[in-house]
Design an enzyme around this catalytic site. Structure first.
Site, PDB file in Angstrom:
ATOM      1  N   SER A  40      54.689  10.812  33.609  1.00  0.00           N
ATOM      2  CA  SER A  40      55.856  10.589  32.755  1.00  0.00           C
ATOM      3  C   SER A  40      57.170  10.965  33.428  1.00  0.00           C
ATOM      4  CB  SER A  40      55.708  11.381  31.452  1.00  0.00           C
ATOM      5  OG  SER A  40      55.502  12.760  31.713  1.00  0.00           O
ATOM      6  N   GLY A  79      51.288  10.779  30.936  1.00  0.00           N
ATOM      7  CA  GLY A  79      50.027  11.458  30.690  1.00  0.00           C
ATOM      8  C   GLY A  79      49.021  11.346  31.810  1.00  0.00           C
ATOM      9  N   ASN A 108      50.412  16.995  34.888  1.00  0.00           N
ATOM     10  CA  ASN A 108      49.576  17.027  33.687  1.00  0.00           C
ATOM     11  C   ASN A 108      48.301  17.839  33.905  1.00  0.00           C
ATOM     12  OD1 ASN A 108      51.117  15.408  31.767  1.00  0.00           O
ATOM     13  ND2 ASN A 108      50.764  13.718  33.178  1.00  0.00           N
ATOM     14  N   ASP A 189      61.918  18.985  25.001  1.00  0.00           N
ATOM     15  CA  ASP A 189      60.605  19.581  25.265  1.00  0.00           C
ATOM     16  C   ASP A 189      60.613  20.503  26.474  1.00  0.00           C
ATOM     17  OD1 ASP A 189      60.749  17.807  27.392  1.00  0.00           O
ATOM     18  OD2 ASP A 189      59.116  16.526  26.717  1.00  0.00           O
ATOM     19  N   HIS A 192      60.693  17.182  30.484  1.00  0.00           N
ATOM     20  CA  HIS A 192      61.077  15.873  31.004  1.00  0.00           C
ATOM     21  C   HIS A 192      62.588  15.784  31.235  1.00  0.00           C
ATOM     22  CE1 HIS A 192      57.201  15.042  28.946  1.00  0.00           C
ATOM     23  NE2 HIS A 192      57.023  14.265  30.003  1.00  0.00           N
TER      24      HIS A 192
END
Length: 215
Positions: A40, A79, A108, A189, A192
């Site tokens: 991502s 992901g 991830n 978050d 990112h």
């Protein structure tokens, strides 16, 4: 038949964008092809795929090179894990035959606490596949949030430089340098980068890959 092919290509691109899978320009890959294999952080999370740094990279390559045509194939998937990358990579190498591959995976795996030895093994397998195809590899390093603890985050981060040295690849030590930890450049978050961070990411990449694009 040609009109059908154009319509099919347009349909495929729309579906790929809607699914958040990967973006590629209308023209099919040719000689000067770069494959971005990431998650991502490269797939444009929270923005359109066309706004993510791989698209900016194509523009930077056009501006900085005398070569007429560059194709940056963004095969990044939100992901994605290193194991998923190992599964997908052979087909991508066969389809696009890139001359350069930017490998941005592992975040991830780390966020899920996977054993570092397994992450390193998967990254090694991908580097070996890429080099066996004749393409040049650049490893893009990732750091995990500090709350994961230094006993895990330190060796996790160190593996990227170790792999680059072992396989004699190009290395971007930390993809999110001057971005991570800055609330104005990171999404809510905390994981990112924002749209405004994308040019900084390009600057990070370009700083370390000046000679990477040479034949």
């Amino acid at each position: 038949m040609r009109q059908f092919f154009k319509l099919f290509t347009f349909y495929f691109m729309c579906m790929a964008s809607a699914a958040g899978s990967f973006w590629m320009p209308i023209a099919w890959a040719k000689d000067n092809t770069v494959l971005v294999m990431g998650d991502s952080l490269s797939a444009g999370y929270g923005m359109s795929l066309e706004q993510a740094w791989p698209t900016l990279l194509q523009g930077k390559l056009h501006e900085s090179s005398s070569k007429e045509t560059w194709q940056v194939i963004n095969a990044s998937v939100s992901g994605e894990t290193t194991q998923g990358g190992v599964r997908r990579l052979p087909a991508l190498l066969e389809k696009f035959e890139p001359r350069w591959v930017l490998l941005e995976l592992g975040a991830n795996d780390g966020l899920r606490g996977y054993p570092i030895v397994n992450i390193t093994a998967n990254l090694s397998a991908m580097i070996e596949q890429i080099q066996a195809s004749g393409a040049k590899v650049a490893v893009l390093g990732i750091q995990l949030p500090p709350n994961y603890g230094a006993r895990y985050t330190s060796p996790f981060f160190a593996q990227y430089a170790i792999l680059a040295k072992k396989y004699n690849t190009a290395l971007v030590p930390f993809l999110l340098e001057n971005v991570a930890g800055n609330s104005e450049l990171m999404q809510a978050d905390g994981l990112h980068p924002t749209l405004s961070a994308q040019p900084i990411i390009i600057a990070n990449i370009w700083q370390h890959l000046g000679e990477f694009w040479l034949p």
